[in-house]
Design a protein around this motif. Structure first.
Motif, mmCIF file in Angstrom:
data_model
loop_
_atom_site.group_PDB
_atom_site.id
_atom_site.type_symbol
_atom_site.label_atom_id
_atom_site.label_comp_id
_atom_site.label_asym_id
_atom_site.label_seq_id
_atom_site.Cartn_x
_atom_site.Cartn_y
_atom_site.Cartn_z
ATOM 1 N N LEU A 224 21.616 -67.549 83.723
ATOM 2 C CA LEU A 224 21.231 -68.604 84.674
ATOM 3 C C LEU A 224 21.446 -68.193 86.126
ATOM 4 C CD1 LEU A 224 22.738 -71.685 82.795
ATOM 5 C CD2 LEU A 224 20.338 -70.962 82.850
ATOM 6 N N SER A 225 22.444 -67.334 86.401
ATOM 7 C CA SER A 225 22.736 -66.952 87.777
ATOM 8 C C SER A 225 21.612 -66.129 88.402
ATOM 9 C CB SER A 225 24.043 -66.155 87.838
ATOM 10 O OG SER A 225 23.929 -64.944 87.109
ATOM 11 N N ARG A 226 20.669 -65.668 87.601
ATOM 12 C CA ARG A 226 19.541 -64.914 88.133
ATOM 13 C C ARG A 226 18.387 -65.827 88.552
ATOM 14 N NH1 ARG A 226 19.206 -59.328 84.606
ATOM 15 N NH2 ARG A 226 21.426 -59.179 84.057
ATOM 16 N N PHE A 227 18.646 -67.137 88.492
ATOM 17 C CA PHE A 227 17.619 -68.118 88.818
ATOM 18 C C PHE A 227 18.158 -69.155 89.792
ATOM 19 C CE2 PHE A 227 16.612 -66.368 84.740
ATOM 20 C CZ PHE A 227 15.223 -66.296 84.686
ATOM 21 N N GLU A 228 17.264 -69.738 90.553
ATOM 22 C CA GLU A 228 17.573 -70.955 91.294
ATOM 23 C C GLU A 228 17.246 -72.123 90.369
ATOM 24 O OE1 GLU A 228 15.403 -71.001 94.901
ATOM 25 O OE2 GLU A 228 16.336 -69.185 95.711
ATOM 26 N N MET A 229 18.187 -73.058 90.233
ATOM 27 C CA MET A 229 18.033 -74.155 89.295
ATOM 28 C C MET A 229 17.748 -75.454 90.034
ATOM 29 S SD MET A 229 21.180 -73.281 86.687
ATOM 30 C CE MET A 229 20.752 -74.661 85.635
ATOM 31 N N ARG A 230 16.804 -76.224 89.488
ATOM 32 C CA ARG A 230 16.473 -77.527 90.079
ATOM 33 C C ARG A 230 16.198 -78.506 88.946
ATOM 34 N NH1 ARG A 230 12.480 -75.973 92.553
ATOM 35 N NH2 ARG A 230 10.739 -76.770 91.313
ATOM 36 N N ARG A 231 16.840 -79.648 88.996
ATOM 37 C CA ARG A 231 16.629 -80.674 87.974
ATOM 38 C C ARG A 231 15.987 -81.904 88.601
ATOM 39 N NH1 ARG A 231 20.836 -83.261 83.490
ATOM 40 N NH2 ARG A 231 19.385 -84.841 82.715
ATOM 41 N N GLU A 232 14.910 -82.353 87.988
ATOM 42 C CA GLU A 232 14.234 -83.570 88.397
ATOM 43 C C GLU A 232 14.030 -84.440 87.167
ATOM 44 O OE1 GLU A 232 10.655 -82.528 90.395
ATOM 45 O OE2 GLU A 232 11.663 -81.396 91.988
ATOM 46 N N ASN A 233 14.763 -85.534 87.112
ATOM 47 C CA ASN A 233 14.723 -86.437 85.958
ATOM 48 C C ASN A 233 15.043 -85.655 84.685
ATOM 49 O OD1 ASN A 233 14.036 -88.649 87.624
ATOM 50 N ND2 ASN A 233 11.899 -87.990 87.614
ATOM 51 N N ASP A 234 14.102 -85.570 83.755
ATOM 52 C CA ASP A 234 14.386 -84.904 82.493
ATOM 53 C C ASP A 234 13.779 -83.504 82.428
ATOM 54 O OD1 ASP A 234 11.770 -85.676 82.422
ATOM 55 O OD2 ASP A 234 11.803 -86.425 80.359
ATOM 56 N N MET A 235 13.481 -82.908 83.596
ATOM 57 C CA MET A 235 12.923 -81.568 83.647
ATOM 58 C C MET A 235 13.858 -80.645 84.419
ATOM 59 S SD MET A 235 10.157 -82.092 81.944
ATOM 60 C CE MET A 235 9.356 -80.510 82.151
ATOM 61 N N LEU A 236 14.126 -79.467 83.854
ATOM 62 C CA LEU A 236 14.955 -78.446 84.498
ATOM 63 C C LEU A 236 14.057 -77.263 84.822
ATOM 64 C CD1 LEU A 236 17.800 -77.368 85.306
ATOM 65 C CD2 LEU A 236 17.930 -76.388 82.995
ATOM 66 N N THR A 237 14.021 -76.889 86.108
ATOM 67 C CA THR A 237 13.193 -75.769 86.548
ATOM 68 C C THR A 237 14.087 -74.609 86.967
ATOM 69 O OG1 THR A 237 11.473 -77.273 87.347
ATOM 70 C CG2 THR A 237 11.418 -75.014 88.175
ATOM 71 N N LEU A 238 13.796 -73.424 86.445
ATOM 72 C CA LEU A 238 14.507 -72.195 86.795
ATOM 73 C C LEU A 238 13.511 -71.263 87.474
ATOM 74 C CD1 LEU A 238 16.378 -71.536 83.415
ATOM 75 C CD2 LEU A 238 17.205 -72.834 85.376
ATOM 76 N N VAL A 239 13.784 -70.900 88.720
ATOM 77 C CA VAL A 239 12.919 -69.998 89.478
ATOM 78 C C VAL A 239 13.660 -68.677 89.665
ATOM 79 C CG1 VAL A 239 11.616 -69.624 91.606
ATOM 80 C CG2 VAL A 239 11.852 -71.944 90.660
ATOM 81 N N GLN A 240 13.054 -67.596 89.198
ATOM 82 C CA GLN A 240 13.720 -66.291 89.210
ATOM 83 C C GLN A 240 13.972 -65.823 90.630
ATOM 84 O OE1 GLN A 240 11.615 -63.360 86.900
ATOM 85 N NE2 GLN A 240 13.485 -62.274 86.390
ATOM 86 N N ARG A 241 15.193 -65.314 90.856
ATOM 87 C CA ARG A 241 15.555 -64.770 92.164
ATOM 88 C C ARG A 241 14.987 -63.366 92.297
ATOM 89 N NH1 ARG A 241 19.910 -67.887 94.178
ATOM 90 N NH2 ARG A 241 20.998 -69.109 92.568
ATOM 91 N N TYR A 242 14.740 -62.953 93.534
ATOM 92 C CA TYR A 242 14.218 -61.601 93.806
ATOM 93 C C TYR A 242 15.286 -60.754 94.462
ATOM 94 C CZ TYR A 242 9.655 -63.553 92.764
ATOM 95 O OH TYR A 242 8.599 -64.161 92.154
#
Length: 224
Positions: A206-224
């Motif tokens: 998980l630490s390789r991603f930026e995490m964002r939660r909106e309601n019942d959705m979790l978004t992981l965006v890969q870090r560069y």
């Protein structure tokens, strides 16, 4: 893994029976997991494809999945020459043998109890992940490690605390962890003796991603 997590895993085991059928057997190619999560107008469906949510119009494609039709609470999709009918809000269907290329974002919908679970792969073999921000490493039970063919006993021996006291464990590095079109290499992991219904997706992934939660959705965006 703290004792509170071990206790929580006992409760989560009750939910395992509801989703175990979605895991693909060892040796099968990783498929495409497709869910029908909503509608936008009469001809656009919100499709969840291997963890990525996207609005797709009839006749258009997303990550190799083409929306054929949408009618009421049903949507028909085509992927790798196969057609599947999806029901709105149902558990994602899996189409074996269909690839989705690469991406840099993962979207995971919460399941029962508010937990985020998703299909993925460890070293190319299908597993069921549970997102656990309290776990330092990706954690795998010994039974699962043996099913995956991991040579975990060649790793560094250590101990971990469970509800029943300390237990033997082994640290190792996974060649790859993949969810949908996102693949991460050289991920630190631990194999524990306690039975677990999921592979815990801990902070070594998980630490390789930026995490964002909106309601019942979790978004992981890969870090560069």
């Amino acid at each position: 893994m703290p004792a509170r997590q071990a206790r929580a895993l006992i409760l989560l085991a009750l939910a395992w029976a509801c989703i175990a059928a979605s895991a693909q057997p060892l040796g099968q190619p990783i498929g495409t997991a497709i869910g029908f999560n909503g509608k936008l107008g009469a001809s656009t469906a919100l499709l969840l494809v291997n963890g990525e949510l996207h609005a797709v119009q009839v006749g258009q494609s997303f990550l190799g999945v083409r929306l054929v039709s949408v009618n009421g609470d049903k949507a028909v999709v085509e992927v790798a020459g196969q057609r599947r009918e999806l029901t709105l809000g149902a558990q994602p269907a899996s189409v074996v043998g269909a690839g989705t290329g690469t991406s840099h974002q993962i979207v995971i919908a919460s399941g029962s109890g508010g937990h985020f679970t998703t299909l993925g792969a460890v070293n190319g073999h299908s597993v069921q992940f549970l997102v656990d921000t309290g776990a330092t490493l990706v954690a795998i039970s010994q039974n699962e490690a043996e099913r995956l063919g991991l040579h975990y006993r060649e790793g560094a021996a250590t101990t971990t605390q469970t509800a029943n006291g300390s237990a033997a464990a082994y640290r190792l590095v996974l060649e790859s962890v993949r969810i949908g079109g996102v693949e991460v290499h050289n991920v630190d992991a631990i194999v524990v003796s306690a039975p677990m219904p999921f592979v815990l997706l801990g902070n070594s992934f998980l630490s390789r991603f930026e995490m964002r939660r909106e309601n019942d959705m979790l978004t992981l965006v890969q870090r560069y």
